[in-house]
Enzyme design. Structure first.
Site, mmCIF file in Angstrom:
data_model
loop_
_atom_site.group_PDB
_atom_site.id
_atom_site.type_symbol
_atom_site.label_atom_id
_atom_site.label_comp_id
_atom_site.label_asym_id
_atom_site.label_seq_id
_atom_site.Cartn_x
_atom_site.Cartn_y
_atom_site.Cartn_z
ATOM 1 N N GLY A 149 0.791 -1.237 0.000
ATOM 2 C CA GLY A 149 0.000 0.000 0.000
ATOM 3 C C GLY A 149 0.817 1.278 0.000
ATOM 4 O O GLY A 149 0.353 2.307 0.498
ATOM 5 N N SER A 150 2.014 1.253 -0.625
ATOM 6 C CA SER A 150 2.769 2.517 -0.663
ATOM 7 C C SER A 150 2.087 3.525 -1.596
ATOM 8 O O SER A 150 2.121 4.733 -1.344
ATOM 9 C CB SER A 150 4.226 2.283 -1.059
ATOM 10 N N LEU A 155 -10.687 -8.477 -11.794
ATOM 11 C CA LEU A 155 -12.067 -8.059 -11.556
ATOM 12 C C LEU A 155 -12.973 -8.590 -12.657
ATOM 13 O O LEU A 155 -12.579 -8.666 -13.819
ATOM 14 C CB LEU A 155 -12.132 -6.536 -11.520
ATOM 15 N N GLU A 177 5.795 6.368 -9.357
ATOM 16 C CA GLU A 177 4.375 5.989 -9.223
ATOM 17 C C GLU A 177 3.699 6.879 -8.192
ATOM 18 O O GLU A 177 2.566 7.334 -8.381
ATOM 19 C CB GLU A 177 4.240 4.524 -8.768
ATOM 20 N N MET A 206 -4.420 -7.215 -6.624
ATOM 21 C CA MET A 206 -3.888 -8.338 -7.401
ATOM 22 C C MET A 206 -4.944 -9.289 -7.946
ATOM 23 O O MET A 206 -4.619 -10.228 -8.657
ATOM 24 C CB MET A 206 -2.892 -9.131 -6.544
ATOM 25 N N ARG A 207 -6.207 -9.087 -7.579
ATOM 26 C CA ARG A 207 -7.235 -10.025 -8.053
ATOM 27 C C ARG A 207 -7.865 -9.469 -9.328
ATOM 28 O O ARG A 207 -8.134 -8.272 -9.415
ATOM 29 C CB ARG A 207 -8.303 -10.209 -6.962
ATOM 30 N N HIS A 223 0.016 0.840 -13.141
ATOM 31 C CA HIS A 223 0.747 -0.357 -13.558
ATOM 32 C C HIS A 223 2.228 -0.007 -13.714
ATOM 33 O O HIS A 223 2.561 1.028 -14.298
ATOM 34 C CB HIS A 223 0.172 -0.868 -14.886
HETATM 35 C C1 GRF Z 1 2.989 -1.066 -7.659
HETATM 36 O O1 GRF Z 1 4.183 -1.225 -8.372
HETATM 37 C C2 GRF Z 1 1.797 -0.967 -8.585
HETATM 38 O O2 GRF Z 1 2.081 -0.305 -9.775
HETATM 39 C C3 GRF Z 1 1.512 -2.420 -8.876
HETATM 40 O O3 GRF Z 1 1.724 -3.076 -7.652
HETATM 41 C C4 GRF Z 1 2.652 -2.333 -6.865
HETATM 42 C C5 GRF Z 1 1.961 -2.020 -5.583
HETATM 43 O O4 GRF Z 1 2.802 -1.427 -4.647
HETATM 44 N N1 GRF Z 1 0.219 -2.589 -9.459
HETATM 45 P P1 GRF Z 1 2.187 -0.792 -3.338
HETATM 46 O O5 GRF Z 1 1.308 -1.860 -2.679
HETATM 47 O O6 GRF Z 1 1.389 0.411 -3.721
HETATM 48 O O7 GRF Z 1 3.370 -0.460 -2.492
#
Ligand code: GRF
Length: 172
Positions: free
Chosen positions: A11-12, A77, A158, A74-75, A93
Site C-alpha cells: 500500500g505505498s 475483476l 508511481e 492483485m485479483r 501499472h
Molecule cells: C505497484 O508497483 C503498482 O504499480 C503495482 O503493484 C505495486 C503495488 O505497490 N500494481 P504498493 O502496494 O502500492 O506499495
C-alpha cells in the site's frame, strides 16, 4: 471527490494518495490481509477485507465513492464490476503500457534490454492492463540496474504520477 482504493499488499501507492488527498479517500478495501490496511487505519479511513466483486461495489457505494483506484490490487475483476464502474475505475501499472502488461514487469524490461521504463495510470477495462491511458512517467534504465533497483525507482515516480493523474481526472 470521494475516492475508494483497492489494495492487496504493502500500500505505498495508497499512502501517497492518503497524503495527497486527505479527507477524500473514504474507504480502503483489500481482498486479503494486507499491510496497507494499517495505513488506512492510521489515517482514520474506513477499511475492510472484502473478497467478492458484488460486496465490494456495495461497500464502495455505501461510502459514496465516485472514483475507484486500484493500487497494487492483485485479483482480476469481473465484467459486472468493471462495467458498473466504467470510466470511474483506474489502475496504476509498473510499466509503460502497452509494453509489459501482467507481472514481473521490471525483470521483463531488463531482459528485453529496454532503455526506458516507467509506469502508467489508465482506465480499467476487462482485459488486464488495457484501457485508455491517463498518464505515464518514463525513467531511464541504468546500466547496472537489477529488478529491485529498477522497481524502487519506478515506485518513487508511481507515488507522484498517481495523484497527478487523479487531479487530472477530476478536472475532466
Ligand atoms: C505497484 O508497483 C503498482 O504499480 C503495482 O503493484 C505495486 C503495488 O505497490 N500494481 P504498493 O502496494 O502500492 O506499495
Amino acid at each position: 471527490m470521494k475516492i475508494g482504493v483497492l489494495i492487496s499488499g504493502n500500500g505505498s501507492n495508497l499512502q501517497a494518495l492518503l497524503d495527497y488527498f486527505p479527507g477524500e479517500i473514504v474507504v480502503v478495501i483489500s481482498d486479503r490481509p494486507a499491510l496497507g490496511l494499517k495505513r488506512a487505519e492510521r489515517a482514520n479511513v474506513k477499511n475492510r477485507i472484502v473478497s467478492d466483486d458484488a460486496a465490494m461495489t456495495l461497500a464502495l457505494e455505501a461510502a459514496g465513492v465516485e472514483l475507484v483506484c486500484l493500487a497494487g490490487f492483485m485479483r482480476l475483476l469481473g465484467k459486472e464490476f468493471v462495467d458498473h464502474w466504467h470510466n470511474r475505475l483506474i489502475n496504476i501499472h509498473p510499466s509503460l503500457l502497452p509494453q509489459f502488461p501482467g507481472l514481473d514487469t521490471h525483470a521483463r524490461a531488463l531482459e528485453a534490454g529496454a532503455k526506458v521504463h516507467g509506469c502508467t495510470v489508465h482506465f480499467v477495462r476487462l482485459k488486464m492492463d488495457s484501457g485508455p491511458i491517463i498518464g505515464q512517467w518514463a525513467i531511464p534504465v541504468l546500466p547496472n540496474d537489477n529488478s529491485a533497483t529498477l522497481a524502487a525507482r519506478v515506485l518513487q515516480v508511481e507515488h507522484q504520477l498517481y495523484p497527478y493523474c487523479i487531479d487530472k481526472y477530476s478536472w475532466s
